[in-house]
Design an enzyme around this catalytic site. Structure first.
Site, PDB file in Angstrom:
ATOM      1  CG  ASP A 223      -0.307  -0.171   8.018  1.00 47.05           C
ATOM      2  OD1 ASP A 223      -1.118   0.748   8.259  1.00 47.05           O
ATOM      3  OD2 ASP A 223       0.906   0.027   7.816  1.00 47.05           O
TER       4      ASP A 223
ATOM      5  CE  LYS B 231       0.956   1.410   4.379  1.00 45.50           C
ATOM      6  NZ  LYS B 231       1.637   2.691   4.705  1.00 45.50           N
TER       7      LYS B 231
END
Length: 278
Positions: free
Chosen positions: A131, A8
């Site tokens: 995350d 990401k």
């Protein structure tokens, strides 16, 4: 079976404040990338972990922790052989470890026919790391809290992405400890999200920012130098992802990406070409 563990980037990241529980309140735009590790997951007589890159398979490893979490939570008796083809660099701000954990959780869910909804896996995954919930969902999202509040949205985004990872990493703990809230940049996340939804590039491109660039540039000055160099090379926007040390550049100029990948003008760095995961 195989599972992809997608990296990401933080298209913008605001560290809002320090919380009384020791964590930090965050407001972020997170985008999943096509850039990924590949994990092979299968049943085995005993747990077995392998990788083509050197990594400790101990209690700190997110793959090991994900297996233990799934086994303890859902009373699983099965054992697993997991092989990780590692591509996402460590200490980069690209969520490589979190992506691996999320891929393991999704893989075990499918392999064992558990039929656990992604939202439940995501809620469970925050026990491994902030995350991990996002990496389970893998959709562009506005993310807040410590990373557990995820609101997916559809951005109008047609940029190609280059990732530039310098040799030195950044300690996330050190970056947060060194953060000066008064002088750090606090991007207007809500305004950026609104402009992304409407496809108004001229509005969101100048607004993107990352509060953690300030301490990261002090810890590793090379990151700031690279950002300046990448901007001079013609990218429409350049920003550090997460707590670093990787930077990403956005462009619609495919030739620019090809030239950078071929020549790699950034000494001591590794470059990767990727796109938004759709």
């Amino acid at each position: 079976m195989q599972e992809s563990a997608y990296a990401k980037i933080n298209l913008s990241l605001d560290v809002v404040c320090r919380r009384t529980d020791g964590y930090h309140e965050l407001s972020m735009i997170m985008l999943p990338l096509t850039f990924h590790d590949t994990l092979s997951i299968e049943f085995s007589d005993e747990d077995c972990w392998t990788s083509d890159k050197a990594m400790p398979f101990d209690d700190t490893n997110t793959i090991v922790r994900a297996v233990k979490l799934m086994r303890d939570t859902y009373q699983l008796k099965q054992h697993f052989k997991i092989d990780c083809h590692k591509v996402i660099p460590m200490q980069a701000g690209l969520a490589g470890g979190s992506a691996d954990a999320a891929a393991v959780m999704r893989g075990i869910n499918q392999l064992c026919n558990l039929n656990i909804p992604d939202k439940d896996l995501a809620a469970l995954g925050k026990q491994i790391g902030a995350d991990v919930p996002f990496c389970v969902i893998n959709k562009p999202a506005y993310v807040s809290g410590i990373g557990e509040k995820i609101e997916p949205f559809k951005p109008v985004f047609d940029y190609e992405i280059i990732l530039v990872k310098p040799a030195m990493g950044v300690s996330t703990a050190s970056a947060f400890n060194l953060l000066d809230f008064k002088s750090a940049k606090h991007p207007d996340i809500a305004k950026i999200v609104s402009a992304l939804k409407e496809g108004h590039d001229e509005e969101w491109l100048p607004l993107i920012g990352n509060t953690l660039e300030q301490p990261a540039f002090k810890l590793v000055p090379r990151i700031g130098e690279l950002k300046q160099q990448m901007m001079e090379d013609g990218f429409d926007a350049v920003l550090m992802s997460g707590s670093g040390s990787a930077l990403f550049g956005l462009t619609r100029n495919h030739q620019l990406i090809e030239e950078i990948i071929a020549s790699n003008p950034y000494a001591d760095c590794v470059c990767y070409h990727t796109n938004l995961l759709k």
